[in-house]
Structure formats: structure tokens, C-alpha cells
Design a protein around this motif. Sequence first.
Motif, PDB file in Angstrom:
ATOM      1  N   PRO A 145      23.937  72.841 -66.590  1.00 14.09           N
ATOM      2  CA  PRO A 145      25.150  72.356 -66.134  1.00 14.09           C
ATOM      3  C   PRO A 145      25.165  72.834 -64.591  1.00 14.09           C
ATOM      4  N   VAL A 146      25.563  71.947 -63.790  1.00 13.57           N
ATOM      5  CA  VAL A 146      25.959  72.452 -62.376  1.00 13.57           C
ATOM      6  C   VAL A 146      27.299  72.548 -62.021  1.00 13.57           C
ATOM      7  N   ARG A 147      27.471  73.672 -61.593  1.00 10.64           N
ATOM      8  CA  ARG A 147      28.995  74.033 -61.090  1.00 10.64           C
ATOM      9  C   ARG A 147      29.475  73.425 -59.910  1.00 10.64           C
ATOM     10  N   LEU A 148      30.581  73.210 -59.982  1.00 13.43           N
ATOM     11  CA  LEU A 148      31.280  72.196 -58.991  1.00 13.43           C
ATOM     12  C   LEU A 148      32.464  72.779 -58.280  1.00 13.43           C
ATOM     13  N   PRO A 149      32.931  72.235 -56.941  1.00 12.20           N
ATOM     14  CA  PRO A 149      34.115  72.787 -56.358  1.00 12.20           C
ATOM     15  C   PRO A 149      35.330  72.480 -57.328  1.00 12.20           C
ATOM     16  N   GLU A 150      36.296  73.221 -57.376  1.00 15.12           N
ATOM     17  CA  GLU A 150      37.455  73.015 -58.111  1.00 15.12           C
ATOM     18  C   GLU A 150      38.159  71.753 -57.839  1.00 15.12           C
ATOM     19  N   HIS A 151      38.136  71.547 -56.386  1.00 13.41           N
ATOM     20  CA  HIS A 151      38.883  70.123 -56.148  1.00 13.41           C
ATOM     21  C   HIS A 151      37.959  68.890 -55.828  1.00 13.41           C
ATOM     22  N   GLY A 152      38.363  68.031 -55.651  1.00 11.39           N
ATOM     23  CA  GLY A 152      37.798  66.857 -55.310  1.00 11.39           C
ATOM     24  C   GLY A 152      37.567  65.725 -56.542  1.00 11.39           C
ATOM     25  N   GLN A 357      30.243  66.867 -48.703  1.00 12.52           N
ATOM     26  CA  GLN A 357      30.870  66.728 -47.246  1.00 12.52           C
ATOM     27  C   GLN A 357      32.475  66.026 -47.350  1.00 12.52           C
ATOM     28  N   ASP A 358      33.137  66.113 -46.206  1.00 14.45           N
ATOM     29  CA  ASP A 358      34.500  65.664 -46.325  1.00 14.45           C
ATOM     30  C   ASP A 358      34.455  64.107 -46.517  1.00 14.45           C
ATOM     31  N   ASP A 360      32.933  60.631 -47.826  1.00 17.10           N
ATOM     32  CA  ASP A 360      32.127  60.002 -48.869  1.00 17.10           C
ATOM     33  C   ASP A 360      30.983  59.299 -48.216  1.00 17.10           C
ATOM     34  N   VAL A 361      29.923  59.841 -48.088  1.00 18.12           N
ATOM     35  CA  VAL A 361      29.079  59.091 -47.231  1.00 18.12           C
ATOM     36  C   VAL A 361      28.180  58.157 -48.049  1.00 18.12           C
ATOM     37  N   LEU A 362      28.085  57.958 -49.264  1.00 21.41           N
ATOM     38  CA  LEU A 362      27.532  57.060 -50.184  1.00 21.41           C
ATOM     39  C   LEU A 362      28.522  56.081 -51.045  1.00 21.41           C
ATOM     40  N   GLY A 363      29.785  56.417 -50.690  1.00 15.72           N
ATOM     41  CA  GLY A 363      30.863  55.682 -51.290  1.00 15.72           C
ATOM     42  C   GLY A 363      30.886  55.879 -52.780  1.00 15.72           C
ATOM     43  N   LEU A 364      30.529  56.976 -53.154  1.00 15.57           N
ATOM     44  CA  LEU A 364      30.798  57.313 -54.746  1.00 15.57           C
ATOM     45  C   LEU A 364      31.978  56.986 -55.304  1.00 15.57           C
ATOM     46  N   GLU A 365      32.994  57.372 -54.736  1.00 15.62           N
ATOM     47  CA  GLU A 365      34.604  57.273 -55.064  1.00 15.62           C
ATOM     48  C   GLU A 365      34.907  55.635 -55.335  1.00 15.62           C
ATOM     49  N   THR A 366      34.205  55.022 -54.850  1.00 18.77           N
ATOM     50  CA  THR A 366      34.424  53.632 -54.765  1.00 18.77           C
ATOM     51  C   THR A 366      33.303  52.562 -55.542  1.00 18.77           C
ATOM     52  N   LEU A 367      32.559  53.231 -56.186  1.00 13.96           N
ATOM     53  CA  LEU A 367      31.483  52.591 -57.021  1.00 13.96           C
ATOM     54  C   LEU A 367      32.023  51.736 -58.052  1.00 13.96           C
ATOM     55  N   ALA A 368      32.746  52.677 -58.689  1.00 15.37           N
ATOM     56  CA  ALA A 368      33.225  52.140 -60.037  1.00 15.37           C
ATOM     57  C   ALA A 368      34.155  50.862 -59.783  1.00 15.37           C
ATOM     58  N   THR A 369      33.929  49.745 -60.818  1.00 13.56           N
ATOM     59  CA  THR A 369      34.739  48.412 -60.737  1.00 13.56           C
ATOM     60  C   THR A 369      35.865  48.509 -61.810  1.00 13.56           C
ATOM     61  N   HIS A 370      35.608  49.512 -62.917  1.00 13.47           N
ATOM     62  CA  HIS A 370      36.391  49.218 -63.968  1.00 13.47           C
ATOM     63  C   HIS A 370      36.368  50.956 -64.411  1.00 13.47           C
ATOM     64  N   ARG A 371      38.055  51.458 -64.481  1.00 10.20           N
ATOM     65  CA  ARG A 371      38.072  52.779 -65.027  1.00 10.20           C
ATOM     66  C   ARG A 371      39.071  52.562 -66.274  1.00 10.20           C
TER      67      ARG A 371
END
Length: 398
Positions: A145-152, A357-358, A360-371
Motif C-alpha cells: 500500500p502507498v500512503r497518500l495525502p489526506e486531502h485531494g 502537484q497542485d 493535475d498535469v496528466l488530467g487524471l481527475e478528468t479521465l473517467a467518463t463514467h462514475r
Amino acid sequence: MRALTWHGVEDVRVETVPDPVIEAPTDAVVRVTSTAICGSDLHLYKVLGPYLHEGDVLGHEFMGVVEAVGGETGELKVGDRVVVPFNISCGSCWMCERGLFAQCETTQNTEHGKGASLFGYTDMYGAVPGGQSELVRVPQAQFGPVRLPEHGADERFLYLSDILPTAWQGVRWADVPEGGTLAVIGLGPVGQLAVRAARHLGMRVIGVDLVPERLALAAEWGAEVLDVRTDGLDSPVKVGDAVRDLTDGRGAEGTLDAVGMEAHGNPVAAAMISAVGKLPGVVSRPMIEHAAIDRLAALHSSIEAVRRGGTVSVSGVYGGAVDPMPMMDMFDKGLTVRMGQCHVKRWTDELLELVSQDEDVLGLETLATHRVPLEEAPQMYETFQKKEDGCIKVVLRP
């Protein structure tokens, strides 16, 4: 708990199954906050059914919050927010010490002649219950497991489980210098992230696909795109010709096959794969292991499109045993071929820094088309497989 379970070819269901528990001191239990359907899950949906059992829990892209830990999980603690690599590795064996985490000797499946165990991915890879569920038992939690920031947002980090490091490794292994040309064959989720990663690393990218939405999205991220259907690229040779036309007649320095065993372009192989997948396991397993053939249009296109002395990088999953390969051409061109499961933790530090990084340089938050909620997973498997409704990536919320 509720979980997505396999019941047959193109038959998956969300059912109530027993909650996982700590079984070894290096185990943890994670409550899933986001999980995703991966392109390689679609191989289980249809082709690799002979290696599954009714009720198996699928899924290998997930993240969440640690709910319980064994006595030997190192610094991991209850309440930690984590993303979990799809391959299960110990971090300390001979293979892991060399960064070959997908070949971990602690979780290696020697009975089947396969590498490290994977979440939710058949008998061949350990039959470990997967992450398309409310809770997951995570073996080797002292390392994985990779520990992550609490926020984001979850989707800033979710793809660190598989498709982002898979794309990153594929690009790195294609050995393209800054300013050089990478041809990405297949613009599904891994192909899309490969385009973005390669552009971030300063490469020129040519993307090849046949789905309009995928081509358009890759173009938005700076790829020059070739449409297999409208550009008349109905054979690997024609794909190679088109790439050579864009690269002074040489071809790309590196190519990346981001498709795998179910590529379009060979209806005979498609019919064979479909037929074998529906046979009883006792019959189909030997056929897959000794007589299986993949649909090789994407791989052959990658070989055609690369320049002499170039590198073919293969991220797409293959399972055939008798795949015909153009060995004379490969030898004559002096090609390097690199392939295999992604060694996820090999890339974690640099990718976590990048995605934290502040911007989203790879556009990860917008990759999904269906949630959608986990309960809608069966419908989304069908939609994703059929490439309907502009579907590029599906995120499930348990």
C-alpha cells in the motif's frame, strides 16, 4: 459486504459476500472508497473465464482507508489513506530487490509457472479476491500500500494502482529520447495516459485507434492521430506506412502496444478466442496454455511502425501460446522488445510526486467518463466492452 463477482462469460453480478479478515500478520484490510474497471478486466469478462470460479471477486484498481492491520505491517496503521498496487509483492526477495516487483518470489505462482500474485485475477495469479468490493484483504501490506495525502480527489491517486504506472513503464521502456517520436497503438485508458506521459516527457506522439472519442481525446493532449477506419489502415503494414509517412520514411523511434490480446483486425482469431472461453475449464485450460492464439493486429502494427533499431514496448496483456510472429522482419530490423506486467512500485515515488502537484498535469481527475455506484458495475462492464456511450474509463463507488 457487497462485491462484483464472476459467474460466467459476460456474466458478472454484485452480491453480498463474507467480509475479509486478517489471515496473516502482514495483512491489512482496506475499506474501498474508489475502484475502477480496467481494460484487462475485460479479458476476464470474456476470454479468461476458464481460470475463474463462480463467485470470484474481480477488480485490481482500488484505493481506500485502512480498517485493520496485522502485527507485521510496518508503519501502516488504521486510518491511513492508501492506493494499492495491482501486483502483490513483498519488497525484500531477490526479484523485488532488483525492482522486478511483478516477479516477486514470495507471491510467485510457481504451480502455474506465473509471476507475482495479482488482485482479482484468476487461478494463474493466486486467486486473490479483488477490489471491486466494499472491503479488500491486502496481503504483503508491509510493502504494497502507498500512503497518500489526506486531502485531494480520489481520482488524482486511484490510477497509481495500475494504469498510470503501466502507461509510464510502457513509455519509459519504449526508449524514445526527448523530441523523438513514440507511436501509441490503442488509445484506451492506458494509451491515453501513455500519450499524456510521453508529451509530459517531451516526446512527439502518434496515436492509432478506431474509436472517435478516443482519437479526439488523445488529440486534445497533443497526439497526432491516425484513424484505423477512416484512414484505411486495415492492416499492420498500412499502419506502418502511415507512421513512416509522418516520420521521414523511417518509422517511430519507439512504439507502444497498449491493446493486447483482443485487438481488432482478425475475425478468425476472435471467433477462436470466443469459442475457447466458453468451453469447460478442464477442456479450455489446456487449449489456452498450449494452442491458444491472440488477436495480434496491435502488436504487428507496433512492429511495422517502429523504425529500424527501434524498441517495441508491450503493455497490453497477451495469453496465446502459438502466436505467429514476423521473426524475420524483427531480426532484420534489429528490434528491441520489452514487455510484461508493470512493476508498479518501481515507479511509485516519481509518479506520486508528479500527481501530488497542485496542477493535475496528466488530467487524471478528468479521465473517467463514467462514475457510478458499485451496484451498476455489471452494466458498465458491458458498456466498456462494447465501447458504447463514449466510454473510456469507469470509476465505481462502493
